[in-house]
Design a protein around this motif. Structure first.
Motif, PDB file in Angstrom:
ATOM      1  N   GLY A 162       0.808  -1.206   0.000  1.00 60.64           N
ATOM      2  CA  GLY A 162       0.000   0.000   0.000  1.00 60.64           C
ATOM      3  C   GLY A 162       0.844   1.258   0.000  1.00 60.64           C
ATOM      4  N   LEU A 163       1.917   1.244   0.783  1.00 58.36           N
ATOM      5  CA  LEU A 163       2.778   2.419   0.843  1.00 58.36           C
ATOM      6  C   LEU A 163       3.583   2.592  -0.444  1.00 58.36           C
ATOM      7  N   ALA A 164       3.936   1.468  -1.091  1.00 57.59           N
ATOM      8  CA  ALA A 164       4.601   1.566  -2.393  1.00 57.59           C
ATOM      9  C   ALA A 164       3.658   2.153  -3.435  1.00 57.59           C
ATOM     10  N   TYR A 165       2.370   1.830  -3.305  1.00 53.78           N
ATOM     11  CA  TYR A 165       1.383   2.412  -4.217  1.00 53.78           C
ATOM     12  C   TYR A 165       1.319   3.929  -4.034  1.00 53.78           C
ATOM     13  N   LEU A 166       1.367   4.387  -2.798  1.00 54.97           N
ATOM     14  CA  LEU A 166       1.353   5.826  -2.541  1.00 54.97           C
ATOM     15  C   LEU A 166       2.568   6.497  -3.182  1.00 54.97           C
ATOM     16  N   ARG A 167       3.711   5.849  -3.070  1.00 57.86           N
ATOM     17  CA  ARG A 167       4.921   6.408  -3.690  1.00 57.86           C
ATOM     18  C   ARG A 167       4.775   6.454  -5.204  1.00 57.86           C
ATOM     19  N   SER A 168       4.279   5.372  -5.789  1.00 56.70           N
ATOM     20  CA  SER A 168       4.105   5.342  -7.248  1.00 56.70           C
ATOM     21  C   SER A 168       3.102   6.397  -7.704  1.00 56.70           C
ATOM     22  N   HIS A 169       2.049   6.575  -6.912  1.00 57.85           N
ATOM     23  CA  HIS A 169       1.053   7.590  -7.252  1.00 57.85           C
ATOM     24  C   HIS A 169       1.674   8.985  -7.214  1.00 57.85           C
ATOM     25  N   SER A 170       2.510   9.243  -6.221  1.00 55.65           N
ATOM     26  CA  SER A 170       3.166  10.550  -6.117  1.00 55.65           C
ATOM     27  C   SER A 170       4.108  10.777  -7.301  1.00 55.65           C
ATOM     28  N   ILE A 171       4.817   9.724  -7.715  1.00 52.57           N
ATOM     29  CA  ILE A 171       5.728   9.855  -8.857  1.00 52.57           C
ATOM     30  C   ILE A 171       4.941  10.143 -10.133  1.00 52.57           C
ATOM     31  N   SER A 172       3.843   9.406 -10.340  1.00 53.26           N
ATOM     32  CA  SER A 172       3.027   9.622 -11.538  1.00 53.26           C
ATOM     33  C   SER A 172       2.451  11.041 -11.568  1.00 53.26           C
ATOM     34  N   LYS A 173       2.002  11.503 -10.408  1.00 56.34           N
ATOM     35  CA  LYS A 173       1.460  12.858 -10.336  1.00 56.34           C
ATOM     36  C   LYS A 173       2.531  13.900 -10.641  1.00 56.34           C
ATOM     37  N   SER A 174       3.741  13.689 -10.128  1.00 54.21           N
ATOM     38  CA  SER A 174       4.829  14.640 -10.376  1.00 54.21           C
ATOM     39  C   SER A 174       5.226  14.645 -11.849  1.00 54.21           C
ATOM     40  N   ILE A 175       5.247  13.461 -12.468  1.00 53.14           N
ATOM     41  CA  ILE A 175       5.590  13.389 -13.892  1.00 53.14           C
ATOM     42  C   ILE A 175       4.543  14.111 -14.733  1.00 53.14           C
ATOM     43  N   ASP A 176       3.269  13.931 -14.389  1.00 51.47           N
ATOM     44  CA  ASP A 176       2.208  14.627 -15.136  1.00 51.47           C
ATOM     45  C   ASP A 176       2.360  16.145 -15.023  1.00 51.47           C
ATOM     46  N   GLU A 177       2.705  16.616 -13.832  1.00 47.84           N
ATOM     47  CA  GLU A 177       2.885  18.062 -13.653  1.00 47.84           C
ATOM     48  C   GLU A 177       4.086  18.573 -14.458  1.00 47.84           C
ATOM     49  N   LEU A 178       5.164  17.786 -14.489  1.00 50.03           N
ATOM     50  CA  LEU A 178       6.340  18.208 -15.252  1.00 50.03           C
ATOM     51  C   LEU A 178       6.065  18.175 -16.751  1.00 50.03           C
ATOM     52  N   LEU A 179       5.277  17.190 -17.198  1.00 52.83           N
ATOM     53  CA  LEU A 179       4.926  17.148 -18.624  1.00 52.83           C
ATOM     54  C   LEU A 179       4.166  18.404 -19.043  1.00 52.83           C
ATOM     55  N   GLY A 180       3.350  18.918 -18.149  1.00 53.59           N
ATOM     56  CA  GLY A 180       2.616  20.137 -18.458  1.00 53.59           C
ATOM     57  C   GLY A 180       3.488  21.372 -18.500  1.00 53.59           C
ATOM     58  N   LYS A 181       4.700  21.284 -17.970  1.00 52.40           N
ATOM     59  CA  LYS A 181       5.607  22.438 -17.945  1.00 52.40           C
ATOM     60  C   LYS A 181       6.643  22.394 -19.061  1.00 52.40           C
ATOM     61  N   VAL A 182       6.683  21.291 -19.813  1.00 51.17           N
ATOM     62  CA  VAL A 182       7.636  21.202 -20.925  1.00 51.17           C
ATOM     63  C   VAL A 182       7.190  22.157 -22.027  1.00 51.17           C
ATOM     64  N   GLU A 183       8.064  23.089 -22.398  1.00 47.71           N
ATOM     65  CA  GLU A 183       7.730  24.099 -23.406  1.00 47.71           C
ATOM     66  C   GLU A 183       8.293  23.763 -24.779  1.00 47.71           C
ATOM     67  N   ASN A 184       9.422  23.088 -24.825  1.00 49.57           N
ATOM     68  CA  ASN A 184      10.065  22.761 -26.100  1.00 49.57           C
ATOM     69  C   ASN A 184       9.618  21.376 -26.553  1.00 49.57           C
TER      70      ASN A 184
END
Length: 293
Positions: A162-184
């Protein structure tokens, strides 16, 4: 709760050292440092098994388990240490200074706190049989301990998952946010071989670990905050919450009042001398069941 929290700390501490502290203090957290840290965690667990079980003979089982509640602030404040270290590292990097000495007190606090919390996990396991015997007597202590070990095994499987799932969820959320900030978009396509609009290909690359937080940080604008120090926040808070529940449950435990129990049994026997109203049908019912006719 303590089992799940202890296992979460044991499984997450090494990842936090390599993912976070190695990034903010690379001159200190080397491969040999990480290896020594994992070795120290193992030594701490072994020392906790022997040390806390011995101290419980003098402090009392419930008081010893109450001391284990110190693991709650240790786990709960771990994100604060990583956030502070990341902020200092970012400031030092901007000033052209290699991060190291400023972060050392935070790293030392994390190191010592995690080792102390691991000793609590070892002590919980070794003190439990004596705690059970004190509460329920030695006659059925083995059976009760066996049932608790079954629950312990379940927490050892479900908790880290369960705690590994929380970590994976946080990583996926962070990647989605960074994808939205890619300008080039062109640089992104050259790096990963797909466009920003191809969500299916991006999902496959994320699953394959090709697209990661570190790779995306190379493509986002300067000044973007690295989300790596924040991916363990939910894991630590969930573990601290489970440990807090177990701490409160331990404080609510009260030993059996044997005097009152014997008095109630004697009162029941006095009001029903033939034993016909005892739970389960009483003596008369049991005698009837033993008759062959």
């Amino acid at each position: 709760g303590n089992a799940t929290g202890g296992l979460a700390l044991l499984s997450s501490s090494k990842l936090m050292i390599t993912d976070i502290w190695a990034g903010v203090a690379p001159s200190i957290v080397t491969t040999s440092f990480t290896t020594g840290y994992v070795l120290t965690l193992g030594i701490g667990m072994a020392a906790g098994r022997f040390g806390w079980s011995t101290l419980s003979d003098y402090l009392g089982r419930q008081n010893t388990y109450a001391i284990f509640g110190l693991g709650i602030p240790i786990v709960g404040l771990a994100p604060y240490l990583t956030h502070a270290a990341a902020t200092i590292s970012l400031s030092d990097t901007a000033a052209g200074v290699v991060p190291g000495d400023d972060i050392l007190p935070l790293l030392t606090t994390f190191y010592a706190g995690s080792v102390l919390a691991i000793t609590f996990y070892g002590g919980i396991f070794s003190t439990l049989p004596a705690y059970i015997a004190d509460l329920f007597g030695q006659k059925h202590a083995g059976a009760i301990h066996g049932k608790l070990l079954t629950a312990w095994a379940c927490s050892a499987i479900a908790g880290p998952m369960g705690l590994a799932y929380l970590r994976s969820h946080s990583i996926s959320k962070s990647i989605d946010e960074l994808l939205g900030k890619v300008e080039n978009a062109n640089a992104f396509e050259q790096a990963f071989g797909c466009s920003l609009g191809d969500t299916e290909a991006i999902e496959r690359l994320i699953d394959a670990k090709t697209i990661s937080i570190g790779r995306l940080m190379e493509l986002v604008p300067d000044g973007t905050v690295d989300p790596t120090p924040f991916i363990y926040d939910s894991t630590c808070y969930a573990a601290a919450g489970l440990m807090a529940m177990s701490f409160l449950s331990n404080l609510a435990i009260r030993p059996l009042n044997y005097a009152k129990l014997v008095k109630d049994i004697n009162t029941s026997n006095a009001s029903d001398p033939k034993g016909t109203k005892v739970q389960g049908g009483g003596n008369e019912e049991r005698r009837r069941r033993r008759r062959p006719w």
